[in-house]
Design an enzyme around this catalytic site. Structure first.
Site, PDB file in Angstrom:
ATOM      1  N   GLU A  59       0.803  -1.415   0.019  1.00 50.13           N
ATOM      2  CA  GLU A  59      -0.192  -0.144  -0.167  1.00 50.13           C
ATOM      3  C   GLU A  59       0.610   1.496  -0.185  1.00 50.13           C
ATOM      4  OE1 GLU A  59      -3.442   0.986   0.035  1.00 50.13           O
ATOM      5  OE2 GLU A  59      -3.508  -1.491  -0.485  1.00 50.13           O
ATOM      6  N   TYR A 112      -6.732   6.251   4.443  1.00 44.14           N
ATOM      7  CA  TYR A 112      -7.096   5.405   3.455  1.00 44.14           C
ATOM      8  C   TYR A 112      -6.055   3.548   3.353  1.00 44.14           C
ATOM      9  CZ  TYR A 112      -6.164   2.478  -0.844  1.00 44.14           C
ATOM     10  OH  TYR A 112      -6.203   0.895  -1.392  1.00 44.14           O
ATOM     11  N   ASP A 163     -10.120   4.560  -2.183  1.00 43.18           N
ATOM     12  CA  ASP A 163      -9.291   5.055  -3.303  1.00 43.18           C
ATOM     13  C   ASP A 163      -9.806   6.538  -3.978  1.00 43.18           C
ATOM     14  OD1 ASP A 163      -9.290   3.621  -4.608  1.00 43.18           O
ATOM     15  OD2 ASP A 163      -7.629   3.142  -4.824  1.00 43.18           O
ATOM     16  N   CYS A 193     -14.377   1.813 -14.821  1.00 40.74           N
ATOM     17  CA  CYS A 193     -14.833   3.002 -14.334  1.00 40.74           C
ATOM     18  C   CYS A 193     -13.580   3.720 -14.692  1.00 40.74           C
ATOM     19  CB  CYS A 193     -15.907   3.017 -13.760  1.00 40.74           C
ATOM     20  SG  CYS A 193     -16.693   3.156 -13.598  1.00 40.74           S
ATOM     21  N   CYS A 231     -18.568   1.387 -19.760  1.00 43.84           N
ATOM     22  CA  CYS A 231     -19.262   1.097 -19.884  1.00 43.84           C
ATOM     23  C   CYS A 231     -20.784   0.028 -20.602  1.00 43.84           C
ATOM     24  CB  CYS A 231     -20.889   2.479 -20.109  1.00 43.84           C
ATOM     25  SG  CYS A 231     -20.284   4.262 -19.047  1.00 43.84           S
ATOM     26  N   CYS A 284     -19.447  -3.065 -18.776  1.00 51.99           N
ATOM     27  CA  CYS A 284     -19.199  -2.690 -17.383  1.00 51.99           C
ATOM     28  C   CYS A 284     -20.664  -3.488 -16.281  1.00 51.99           C
ATOM     29  CB  CYS A 284     -19.793  -1.486 -16.917  1.00 51.99           C
ATOM     30  SG  CYS A 284     -19.504  -0.866 -15.138  1.00 51.99           S
ATOM     31  N   CYS A 320     -26.652   1.782 -13.855  1.00 52.27           N
ATOM     32  CA  CYS A 320     -26.068   3.000 -13.134  1.00 52.27           C
ATOM     33  C   CYS A 320     -26.277   3.923 -13.601  1.00 52.27           C
ATOM     34  CB  CYS A 320     -24.593   2.851 -13.093  1.00 52.27           C
ATOM     35  SG  CYS A 320     -23.137   4.165 -13.104  1.00 52.27           S
TER      36      CYS A 320
HETATM   37  S1  SF4 Z   1     -21.866   1.807 -16.378  1.00 52.56           S
HETATM   38 FE1  SF4 Z   1     -21.587   3.231 -14.621  1.00 52.56          FE
HETATM   39  S2  SF4 Z   1     -20.102   2.079 -12.825  1.00 52.56           S
HETATM   40 FE2  SF4 Z   1     -19.914   1.433 -15.148  1.00 52.56          FE
HETATM   41  S3  SF4 Z   1     -18.114   2.092 -16.579  1.00 52.56           S
HETATM   42 FE3  SF4 Z   1     -20.204   3.137 -16.844  1.00 52.56          FE
HETATM   43  S4  SF4 Z   1     -20.011   4.911 -15.271  1.00 52.56           S
HETATM   44 FE4  SF4 Z   1     -18.659   3.477 -14.745  1.00 52.56          FE
END
Ligand code: SF4
Length: 235
Positions: free
Chosen positions: A31, A108, A126, A156, A163, A166, A172
């Site tokens: 870390e 952190y 973080d 992200c 996205c 994701c 989201c």
């Molecule tokens: S859907 Fe949302 S969490 Fe996923 S990459 Fe896009 S902005 Fe980030």
């Protein structure tokens, strides 16, 4: 959301060496190295460090000069001294209940050690974790920490999140958004930080240094000792 993330992580999570241990000392080393150095550069140096000093006691017994030498190339050298001081505290008194009592350990890093080493229910937040939480509007549980870090680092990402791949996209509210470039880190080239790094590198190599200002700053931080104008690494 935590379950979706967990399923993604089991397939796509990064295989990083510090994830194979729960040794608090090894986690602390990783870390502290990761605080200001990129993962790819940390991986080989982390392994080398642990081979040389596998325990807090071993690091505590090392000289500050050797610790500074071993740190060269990772940048922000004060981290090395603080890690050394932290090892001395741990070797002498054991781990404190609150790791922020250790030199150089902020909120952190303390949360990361508490979670990854001691299994406590604390989420280390973080930049990557904060970004995913803000964009999804979801408060993830502590057990999602590693997965959040990887999602923030690889999917992200800051400006143009991916996205399309994701695992959280369906739920989201930020899906498809683009973000302004963040403020750049201040330039290293030509900075006083660079002069300090150059001076320290020369001292480590035993070469002459003619930058008195940089040497004085290094001495103030305890990275070198100045005795009658003779510069040396601390003992
Ligand atoms: S859907 Fe949302 S969490 Fe996923 S990459 Fe896009 S902005 Fe980030």
């Amino acid at each position: 959301m935590d379950e979706l993330l967990s399923a993604w992580f089991s397939q796509e999570g990064r295989d990083l060496p510090w994830r194979a241990t729960r040794d608090p000392y090894a986690i602390l080393v990783s870390e502290v190295m990761l605080q200001q150095t990129q993962v790819e550069r940390v991986v080989p140096r982390y392994g080398r460090w642990l081979e040389r000093w596998p325990t807090a006691e071993a690091l505590a017994a090392a000289s500050a000069a050797d610790v500074i030498r071993e740190w060269q190339g990772l940048g922000y050298n004060r981290r090395a001294l603080n890690l050394h001081r932290a090892a001395r505290v741990i070797a002498e008194r054991g781990w404190p209940d609150d790791p922020t009592e250790l030199p150089g350990v902020g909120a952190y890093t303390a949360a990361a050690v508490r979670n990854f080493a001691f299994g406590e229910d604390v989420l280390p937040v973080d930049t990557n974790v904060r970004r995913v939480q803000e964009r999804t509007g979801h408060a993830f549980s502590a057990r999602s920490a590693q997965a959040l870090m990887d999602l923030g680092a690889t999917v992200c990402v800051a400006r143009i999140p991916r996205c399309g791949v994701c695992p959280l996209a369906a739920r989201c509210p930020s899906r498809g958004r683009r973000y302004e470039p963040l403020r750049r880190q201040s330039r290293f080239e030509g900075s006083f930080r660079q002069r300090r790094a150059t001076a320290l590198r020369a001292i480590v190599a035993g070469d002459p240094v003619d930058d008195a200002e940089a040497v004085a700053a290094l001495a103030r931080d305890g990275l070198v000792s100045l005795d009658d104008g003779i510069v040396a690494l601390p003992t």
